[in-house]
Design an enzyme around this catalytic site. Structure first.
Site, PDB file in Angstrom:
ATOM      1  N   GLY A 187       0.768  -1.245   0.000  1.00 39.35           N
ATOM      2  CA  GLY A 187       0.000   0.000   0.000  1.00 39.35           C
ATOM      3  C   GLY A 187       0.791   1.282   0.000  1.00 39.35           C
ATOM      4  N   PRO A 195       4.831  -5.201  -0.593  1.00 41.16           N
ATOM      5  CA  PRO A 195       4.878  -4.013  -1.440  1.00 41.16           C
ATOM      6  C   PRO A 195       4.688  -4.374  -2.911  1.00 41.16           C
ATOM      7  CG  PRO A 195       7.098  -4.691  -0.886  1.00 41.16           C
ATOM      8  CD  PRO A 195       6.172  -5.597  -0.116  1.00 41.16           C
ATOM      9  N   GLY A 196       3.982  -3.539  -3.620  1.00 36.45           N
ATOM     10  CA  GLY A 196       3.828  -3.708  -5.065  1.00 36.45           C
ATOM     11  C   GLY A 196       4.297  -2.441  -5.752  1.00 36.45           C
ATOM     12  N   ARG A 197       3.406  -1.441  -5.760  1.00 32.58           N
ATOM     13  CA  ARG A 197       3.643  -0.193  -6.470  1.00 32.58           C
ATOM     14  C   ARG A 197       4.968   0.480  -6.090  1.00 32.58           C
ATOM     15  NH1 ARG A 197      -0.989   2.838  -7.978  1.00 32.58           N
ATOM     16  NH2 ARG A 197      -2.014   1.738  -6.285  1.00 32.58           N
ATOM     17  N   ARG A 240      -5.342   2.942 -15.918  1.00 32.24           N
ATOM     18  CA  ARG A 240      -5.412   3.691 -14.659  1.00 32.24           C
ATOM     19  C   ARG A 240      -6.075   5.071 -14.793  1.00 32.24           C
ATOM     20  NH1 ARG A 240      -1.981   5.145 -11.689  1.00 32.24           N
ATOM     21  NH2 ARG A 240      -2.931   4.443  -9.753  1.00 32.24           N
ATOM     22  N   TYR A 244      -9.399   5.047 -12.541  1.00 30.99           N
ATOM     23  CA  TYR A 244      -9.284   5.750 -11.248  1.00 30.99           C
ATOM     24  C   TYR A 244      -9.135   7.260 -11.411  1.00 30.99           C
ATOM     25  CZ  TYR A 244      -7.512   1.007 -10.380  1.00 30.99           C
ATOM     26  OH  TYR A 244      -7.324  -0.357 -10.360  1.00 30.99           O
ATOM     27  N   CYS A 271     -12.579   2.912 -29.117  1.00 32.13           N
ATOM     28  CA  CYS A 271     -13.865   3.549 -29.411  1.00 32.13           C
ATOM     29  C   CYS A 271     -14.687   3.789 -28.153  1.00 32.13           C
ATOM     30  CB  CYS A 271     -14.628   2.696 -30.414  1.00 32.13           C
ATOM     31  SG  CYS A 271     -13.702   2.597 -31.936  1.00 32.13           S
ATOM     32  N   GLU A 272     -14.172   4.603 -27.273  1.00 36.58           N
ATOM     33  CA  GLU A 272     -14.892   5.004 -26.062  1.00 36.58           C
ATOM     34  C   GLU A 272     -14.405   6.384 -25.671  1.00 36.58           C
ATOM     35  OE1 GLU A 272     -15.883   2.773 -22.867  1.00 36.58           O
ATOM     36  OE2 GLU A 272     -15.439   0.801 -23.739  1.00 36.58           O
ATOM     37  N   TYR A 289       0.694  -1.886 -12.155  1.00 36.69           N
ATOM     38  CA  TYR A 289      -0.699  -1.930 -12.623  1.00 36.69           C
ATOM     39  C   TYR A 289      -0.826  -1.314 -14.018  1.00 36.69           C
ATOM     40  CZ  TYR A 289      -0.978  -2.806  -7.648  1.00 36.69           C
ATOM     41  OH  TYR A 289      -0.756  -3.313  -6.400  1.00 36.69           O
TER      42      TYR A 289
HETATM   43  N1  LLP Z   1      -1.366  -6.968  -0.708  1.00 33.15           N
HETATM   44  C1  LLP Z   1      -2.662  -7.115  -1.025  1.00 33.15           C
HETATM   45  C2  LLP Z   1      -3.461  -8.091  -0.306  1.00 33.15           C
HETATM   46  C3  LLP Z   1      -3.216  -6.336  -2.051  1.00 33.15           C
HETATM   47  O1  LLP Z   1      -4.505  -6.490  -2.362  1.00 33.15           O
HETATM   48  C4  LLP Z   1      -2.409  -5.404  -2.734  1.00 33.15           C
HETATM   49  C5  LLP Z   1      -2.971  -4.569  -3.807  1.00 33.15           C
HETATM   50  C6  LLP Z   1      -1.057  -5.299  -2.373  1.00 33.15           C
HETATM   51  C7  LLP Z   1      -0.579  -6.089  -1.343  1.00 33.15           C
HETATM   52  C8  LLP Z   1      -0.115  -4.348  -3.044  1.00 33.15           C
HETATM   53  O2  LLP Z   1      -0.473  -3.039  -2.899  1.00 33.15           O
HETATM   54  P1  LLP Z   1       0.518  -1.860  -3.369  1.00 33.15           P
HETATM   55  O3  LLP Z   1       1.774  -1.961  -2.525  1.00 33.15           O
HETATM   56  O4  LLP Z   1       0.832  -2.068  -4.797  1.00 33.15           O
HETATM   57  O5  LLP Z   1      -0.240  -0.633  -3.115  1.00 33.15           O
HETATM   58  N2  LLP Z   1      -4.928  -1.341  -9.710  1.00 33.15           N
HETATM   59  C9  LLP Z   1      -4.803  -0.337  -8.676  1.00 33.15           C
HETATM   60  C10 LLP Z   1      -4.180  -0.893  -7.407  1.00 33.15           C
HETATM   61  C11 LLP Z   1      -4.894  -2.114  -6.859  1.00 33.15           C
HETATM   62  C12 LLP Z   1      -4.244  -2.663  -5.632  1.00 33.15           C
HETATM   63  C13 LLP Z   1      -4.819  -3.988  -5.280  1.00 33.15           C
HETATM   64  N3  LLP Z   1      -4.192  -4.617  -4.175  1.00 33.15           N
HETATM   65  C14 LLP Z   1      -4.033   0.857  -9.248  1.00 33.15           C
HETATM   66  O6  LLP Z   1      -3.638   0.822 -10.403  1.00 33.15           O
HETATM   67  O7  LLP Z   1      -3.846   1.842  -8.549  1.00 33.15           O
END
Ligand code: LLP
Length: 418
Positions: A239, A274-276, A312, A316, A342-343, A371
């Site tokens: 997050g 961590p992802g993003r 995105r 969003y 086409c949107e 993402y």
């Molecule tokens: N753990 C869980 C259980 C999650 O559901 C997620 C993201 C993460 C970790 C990683 O979160 P991050 O560190 O990346 O914030 N598509 C959206 C974001 C969706 C996130 C879903 N879950 C976007 O493009 O902003």
């Protein structure tokens, strides 16, 4: 930060000029910097220092095998949310004992697959799922390690589609019901309770919701211990946000300091998802200007990437910086940057002020590493674009551009129509 920068008027990724990459592979394309990817992981990991921790990269953010392999080699594991993601993580060489599996709708087949691969644990999102996992494990003669995903009822300041920690959300077990569910879990023959999990949302640029949620978990952990349930792992989810425009998210070190000060005496291994924050600013989407169209109300810069390539902004209302691959000193323009889909929802930017490009110019859509490709689709029968990795002055194609044949793979015309 990242490794995309201007040398004179030319945009580079590490030591390679972006226009050379576009020339070689065509546009649109996703481009990642190896240096940024690995530095971001290192900085995040180092921030937690010697405290026992596992980084389970949220592979939904960016799941290319090459990038997963890089992270596996650097010691990371994975947070997966489907059988397909588990398959990818394993193919990339991730250690199953560093894989955690979340998601509210795990199927029996997926549960069995993960059990057979002996993943570290399931993050269980309901009492119903707990029972389902127990029954699959029982039939297979296996024991499932689990954490309960607790919903701490914490409000966060982000887009509502990516907030997950309120009572009204589908995620996790309400914190008030957690104790009871832990006791249900303890009684199930083929479940071993080892952890607690939470994930309250994505693109969070303040520390306080993480702290508040963790404090709630720690109170629960104490109650659990008092009632004989010993938790060994605290998983605080992902997050942590990044800078897309002018956001000032906490540095991982500041984040880690706040978390560690709370859990230092917990005697638990910390899991992070961590992802993003690892990959978001490590990737860009390179696109070409097709036409400059002057509408009666607005200017449009029509590019060859669309909402199917990067959804995105559409989904969003997300802001992604858009910069020229070759700077021009000409006039500026205020325009919508739109794709060929086409949107009317097919836009990458609205009313954006940028230096006026010419047809054929290349633009880089920044912060597209998370993402971006993973949410892309074949809508309007558009082949998905290639992914390219730059390492120093070397360039590697890590996913080929799809062709028209790929678009119809698996489709069948029934006999009566032949
Ligand atoms: N753990 C869980 C259980 C999650 O559901 C997620 C993201 C993460 C970790 C990683 O979160 P991050 O560190 O990346 O914030 N598509 C959206 C974001 C969706 C996130 C879903 N879950 C976007 O493009 O902003």
């Amino acid at each position: 930060m990242h490794d995309f920068y201007y040398k004179g008027s030319d945009l580079y990724c590490e030591e390679v000029h972006l226009s050379l990459i576009a020339k070689r592979f065509g546009t649109p394309l996703y481009l990642y910097s190896h240096e940024t990817l690995q530095r971001h992981l290192k900085v995040f990991d180092n921030a937690f220092g010697a405290y026992p921790h596992i980084i389970c990269f949220a592979i939904k953010a960016c799941s290319n095998l090459a990038i997963l392999r890089l992270y596996a080699k650097k010691g990371a594991g994975a947070d997966v949310v489907s059988g397909g993601e588990l398959f990818r993580a394993l193919k990339a060489g991730m250690d199953p004992r560093k894989i955690v599996y979340a998601g509210v709708g795990k199927t029996g087949e997926e549960i069995l697959y993960a059990l057979k691969k002996d993943i570290l644990m399931f993050n269980v999102e309901s009492s119903e799922e707990l029972k389902a996992i127990n029954s699959v494990a029982k039939k297979a003669g296996l024991k499932a390690r689990v954490a309960l995903r607790v919903n701490p009822d914490i409000d966060v300041n982000t887009h509502p589609y990516i907030a997950t920690g309120l009572r009204e959300h589908k995620f996790g077990i309400p914190i008030g019901d957690a104790l009871e569910n832990y006791h249900i879990a303890k009684r199930l023959s083929n479940i071993e309770v080892i952890g607690i999990h939470k994930h309250i949302g994505s693109q969070l640029v303040e520390i306080s919701p993480f702290v508040d949620a963790l404090k709630r978990l720690l109170i629960l952990i104490k109650d659990l211990r008092d009632s004989g349930i010993m938790i060994k792992y605290i998983n605080i989810g992902g997050g942590l946000g990044i800078t897309y425009n002018d956001e000032v998210p906490p540095h991982p070190e500041e984040f880690a300091k706040a978390i560690l000060s709370l859990i230092k005496n917990s005697e638990c291994t910390l899991i992070l998802e961590p992802g993003r924050v690892l990959v978001g600013n490590a990737g860009v989407l390179v696109t070409k200007v097709l036409y400059l169209k002057k509408g009666p109300e607005k200017n449009f810069i029509i590019v060859d990437a669309g909402m199917n390539d990067l959804i995105r902004p559409t989904l969003y209302g997300a802001f992604q910086k858009i910069i020229p691959v070759k700077k021009r000193m000409d006039n500026t323009i205020i325009a919508d940057i739109v794709g060929p889909i086409c949107e009317s929802a097919d836009f990458l930017a609205k009313d954006r002020n940028l230096s006026k490009p010419k047809e054929g110019d290349l633009l880089a859509i920044m912060s597209a590493g998370a993402y971006g490709f993973t949410m892309s689709s074949n809508y309007n029968s558009r082949p998905r674009v290639p992914e390219v990795l730059v390492k120093g002055r070397k360039v590697f194609l890590i996913r080929e551009r799809e062709d028209y044949g790929d678009l119809i793979r698996g489709e069948k015309i029934p006999g009566f129509l032949k």
